[in-house]
Design an enzyme around this catalytic site. Structure first.
Site, PDB file in Angstrom:
ATOM      1  N   ASP A  10       0.861  -1.181   0.000  1.00 17.33           N
ATOM      2  CA  ASP A  10       0.000   0.000   0.000  1.00 17.33           C
ATOM      3  C   ASP A  10       0.900   1.235   0.000  1.00 17.33           C
ATOM      4  O   ASP A  10       1.718   1.403   0.910  1.00 17.33           O
ATOM      5  CB  ASP A  10      -0.857  -0.067   1.271  1.00 17.33           C
ATOM      6  CG  ASP A  10      -1.810   1.101   1.397  1.00 17.33           C
ATOM      7  OD1 ASP A  10      -1.647   2.114   0.692  1.00 17.33           O
ATOM      8  OD2 ASP A  10      -2.721   0.992   2.246  1.00 17.33           O
ATOM      9  N   ILE A  11       0.722   2.096  -0.954  1.00 15.47           N
ATOM     10  CA  ILE A  11       1.613   3.263  -1.066  1.00 15.47           C
ATOM     11  C   ILE A  11       1.474   4.197   0.143  1.00 15.47           C
ATOM     12  O   ILE A  11       2.417   4.901   0.491  1.00 15.47           O
ATOM     13  CB  ILE A  11       1.383   4.015  -2.399  1.00 15.47           C
ATOM     14  CG1 ILE A  11       2.610   4.868  -2.748  1.00 15.47           C
ATOM     15  CG2 ILE A  11       0.104   4.835  -2.373  1.00 15.47           C
ATOM     16  CD1 ILE A  11       2.644   5.350  -4.184  1.00 15.47           C
ATOM     17  N   ASN A  24      -7.040  13.393  -9.750  1.00 17.43           N
ATOM     18  CA  ASN A  24      -7.791  13.867 -10.928  1.00 17.43           C
ATOM     19  C   ASN A  24      -7.674  15.378 -10.951  1.00 17.43           C
ATOM     20  O   ASN A  24      -7.193  15.986  -9.983  1.00 17.43           O
ATOM     21  CB  ASN A  24      -9.244  13.395 -10.893  1.00 17.43           C
ATOM     22  CG  ASN A  24      -9.986  13.930  -9.697  1.00 17.43           C
ATOM     23  OD1 ASN A  24     -10.144  15.141  -9.543  1.00 17.43           O
ATOM     24  ND2 ASN A  24     -10.401  13.046  -8.811  1.00 17.43           N
ATOM     25  N   GLY A  32      -9.600   4.884  -5.488  1.00 20.18           N
ATOM     26  CA  GLY A  32      -8.266   4.319  -5.719  1.00 20.18           C
ATOM     27  C   GLY A  32      -7.202   4.856  -4.780  1.00 20.18           C
ATOM     28  O   GLY A  32      -7.448   5.062  -3.591  1.00 20.18           O
ATOM     29  N   ASP A  34      -5.907   7.770  -4.696  1.00 17.09           N
ATOM     30  CA  ASP A  34      -6.294   9.119  -4.272  1.00 17.09           C
ATOM     31  C   ASP A  34      -7.131   9.048  -2.987  1.00 17.09           C
ATOM     32  O   ASP A  34      -6.828   9.737  -1.993  1.00 17.09           O
ATOM     33  CB  ASP A  34      -7.099   9.742  -5.421  1.00 17.09           C
ATOM     34  CG  ASP A  34      -7.224  11.248  -5.328  1.00 17.09           C
ATOM     35  OD1 ASP A  34      -6.561  11.839  -4.464  1.00 17.09           O
ATOM     36  OD2 ASP A  34      -7.981  11.821  -6.143  1.00 17.09           O
ATOM     37  N   SER A 122      -2.694   5.849 -13.721  1.00 16.16           N
ATOM     38  CA  SER A 122      -3.685   5.591 -14.795  1.00 16.16           C
ATOM     39  C   SER A 122      -4.085   4.121 -14.955  1.00 16.16           C
ATOM     40  O   SER A 122      -4.968   3.823 -15.758  1.00 16.16           O
ATOM     41  CB  SER A 122      -3.217   6.115 -16.169  1.00 16.16           C
ATOM     42  OG  SER A 122      -3.300   7.519 -16.220  1.00 16.16           O
ATOM     43  N   GLY A 124      -5.625   2.068 -12.977  1.00 11.00           N
ATOM     44  CA  GLY A 124      -6.779   1.597 -12.213  1.00 11.00           C
ATOM     45  C   GLY A 124      -8.053   2.115 -12.856  1.00 11.00           C
ATOM     46  O   GLY A 124      -8.434   1.701 -13.956  1.00 11.00           O
ATOM     47  N   TYR A 126      -8.627   4.742 -14.390  1.00  8.27           N
ATOM     48  CA  TYR A 126      -8.420   5.352 -15.707  1.00  8.27           C
ATOM     49  C   TYR A 126      -8.128   4.339 -16.811  1.00  8.27           C
ATOM     50  O   TYR A 126      -7.923   4.732 -17.968  1.00  8.27           O
ATOM     51  CB  TYR A 126      -7.348   6.441 -15.635  1.00  8.27           C
ATOM     52  CG  TYR A 126      -7.851   7.758 -15.066  1.00  8.27           C
ATOM     53  CD1 TYR A 126      -9.190   7.920 -14.684  1.00  8.27           C
ATOM     54  CD2 TYR A 126      -7.003   8.851 -14.899  1.00  8.27           C
ATOM     55  CE1 TYR A 126      -9.644   9.124 -14.158  1.00  8.27           C
ATOM     56  CE2 TYR A 126      -7.463  10.065 -14.377  1.00  8.27           C
ATOM     57  CZ  TYR A 126      -8.789  10.194 -14.007  1.00  8.27           C
ATOM     58  OH  TYR A 126      -9.246  11.384 -13.493  1.00  8.27           O
TER      59      TYR A 126
HETATM   60  N1  AR6 Z   1      -1.372   1.655  -2.903  1.00 11.54           N
HETATM   61  C1  AR6 Z   1      -0.789   1.345  -4.084  1.00 11.54           C
HETATM   62  N2  AR6 Z   1      -1.494   1.173  -5.224  1.00 11.54           N
HETATM   63  C2  AR6 Z   1      -2.832   1.340  -5.162  1.00 11.54           C
HETATM   64  C3  AR6 Z   1      -3.509   1.701  -3.970  1.00 11.54           C
HETATM   65  C4  AR6 Z   1      -2.717   1.858  -2.795  1.00 11.54           C
HETATM   66  N3  AR6 Z   1      -3.256   2.196  -1.622  1.00 11.54           N
HETATM   67  N4  AR6 Z   1      -4.838   1.809  -4.251  1.00 11.54           N
HETATM   68  C5  AR6 Z   1      -5.002   1.520  -5.561  1.00 11.54           C
HETATM   69  N5  AR6 Z   1      -3.796   1.224  -6.113  1.00 11.54           N
HETATM   70  P1  AR6 Z   1      -6.184   4.399  -9.440  1.00 11.54           P
HETATM   71  P2  AR6 Z   1      -5.930   6.003 -11.900  1.00 11.54           P
HETATM   72  C6  AR6 Z   1      -3.458   0.881  -7.517  1.00 11.54           C
HETATM   73  O1  AR6 Z   1      -7.546   3.996  -9.821  1.00 11.54           O
HETATM   74  O2  AR6 Z   1      -6.162   4.808 -12.744  1.00 11.54           O
HETATM   75  C7  AR6 Z   1      -9.296   8.285  -8.570  1.00 11.54           C
HETATM   76  O3  AR6 Z   1     -10.673   8.350  -8.342  1.00 11.54           O
HETATM   77  C8  AR6 Z   1      -4.583   0.419  -8.396  1.00 11.54           C
HETATM   78  O4  AR6 Z   1      -4.813  -0.972  -8.184  1.00 11.54           O
HETATM   79  O5  AR6 Z   1      -5.938   4.790  -8.040  1.00 11.54           O
HETATM   80  O6  AR6 Z   1      -4.830   6.957 -12.265  1.00 11.54           O
HETATM   81  C9  AR6 Z   1      -8.705   9.648  -8.901  1.00 11.54           C
HETATM   82  O7  AR6 Z   1      -9.326  10.678  -8.173  1.00 11.54           O
HETATM   83  C10 AR6 Z   1      -4.010   0.726  -9.776  1.00 11.54           C
HETATM   84  O8  AR6 Z   1      -3.129  -0.318 -10.190  1.00 11.54           O
HETATM   85  O9  AR6 Z   1      -5.643   5.645 -10.357  1.00 11.54           O
HETATM   86  C11 AR6 Z   1      -8.967   9.755 -10.368  1.00 11.54           C
HETATM   87  O10 AR6 Z   1     -10.297  10.182 -10.614  1.00 11.54           O
HETATM   88  C12 AR6 Z   1      -3.187   1.977  -9.566  1.00 11.54           C
HETATM   89  O11 AR6 Z   1      -3.005   2.067  -8.146  1.00 11.54           O
HETATM   90  C13 AR6 Z   1      -8.788   8.340 -10.856  1.00 11.54           C
HETATM   91  O12 AR6 Z   1      -9.073   7.510  -9.740  1.00 11.54           O
HETATM   92  C14 AR6 Z   1      -3.841   3.253 -10.055  1.00 11.54           C
HETATM   93  O13 AR6 Z   1      -5.251   3.175  -9.851  1.00 11.54           O
HETATM   94  C15 AR6 Z   1      -7.377   8.062 -11.289  1.00 11.54           C
HETATM   95  O14 AR6 Z   1      -7.311   6.786 -11.857  1.00 11.54           O
END
Ligand code: AR6
Length: 169
Positions: A10-11, A24, A32, A34, A122, A124, A126
């Site tokens: 977990d980051i 975003n 996600g 964020d 991007s 997840g 996105y």
């Molecule tokens: N630690 C590490 N990686 C993670 C964690 C965590 N705690 N949580 C999710 N991931 P995403 P995006 C992974 O969706 O695609 C938000 O609503 C996840 O499995 O977080 O850039 C923003 O506000 C995936 O592999 O980001 C934007 O609206 C990766 O992190 C939108 O989502 C990125 O997933 C951005 O979408």
């Protein structure tokens, strides 16, 4: 030389100078990574995001750009918010994804951050295919001149970790 590390986890639990957030353009939070960063980091991060919006980003932070705030209660000094592109099957948007990594590292250098943790921006909500997201991430970090001593990719699940590991080999 910048060392590239790979961590499954977990980051928000990382102890680094800067944690990059896949935000975003509103800068006001989301799901996600964020959502996890704002939940664990506490309201101080959102307060700063709101102020940044009011002072500089009234129309939102553009895709591919990056900006830093406090890391609140996270074990880091800063959160660097970057806005990844939504994946498109019909249009190549990889320049924007490349820009996320470059701009985040540029902001990290400005701050003096020596250790920087990235999620798979991007890849997840996105919708970016993980193989390609990992290729862009690794190639861009390798090709970017930065003062950072360590760049750590933090992948939540085994599948993403495996894809990044293959890319780093
Ligand atoms: N630690 C590490 N990686 C993670 C964690 C965590 N705690 N949580 C999710 N991931 P995403 P995006 C992974 O969706 O695609 C938000 O609503 C996840 O499995 O977080 O850039 C923003 O506000 C995936 O592999 O980001 C934007 O609206 C990766 O992190 C939108 O989502 C990125 O997933 C951005 O979408």
């Amino acid at each position: 030389m910048t060392r590239i590390e790979l961590v499954r986890g977990d980051i928000t639990q990382q102890s680094v100078d800067a944690i990059v957030n896949a935000a975003n353009s509103s800068l006001l939070g989301g799901g996600g990574v964020d959502g996890a960063i704002h939940r664990r980091g506490g309201p101080e991060i959102l307060d700063e995001c709101r102020k940044l919006r009011a002072s500089h980003y009234g129309k939102g932070l553009r895709t591919g750009q990056a900006v830093a705030t406090t890391a609140g209660r996270l074990d880091a000094r800063w959160v660097i918010h970057t806005v990844g592109p939504v994946y498109s099957g019909s249009e190549d948007r990889s320049d924007l994804l490349i820009s996320c990594y470059r701009e985040s590292l540029r902001v990290a250098d400005e701050l003096g951050a020596r250790t920087v943790a990235f999620p798979a921006v991007s890849a997840g909500i996105y919708g970016w295919p993980m193989e390609d997201a990992a290729r862009v991430a690794v190639e861009t970090v390798r090709a970017t001149e930065t003062e950072a001593e360590e760049v750590r990719f933090v992948l939540l699940d085994e599948g993403a970790y495996t894809v990044f590991a293959a890319q780093l080999r």
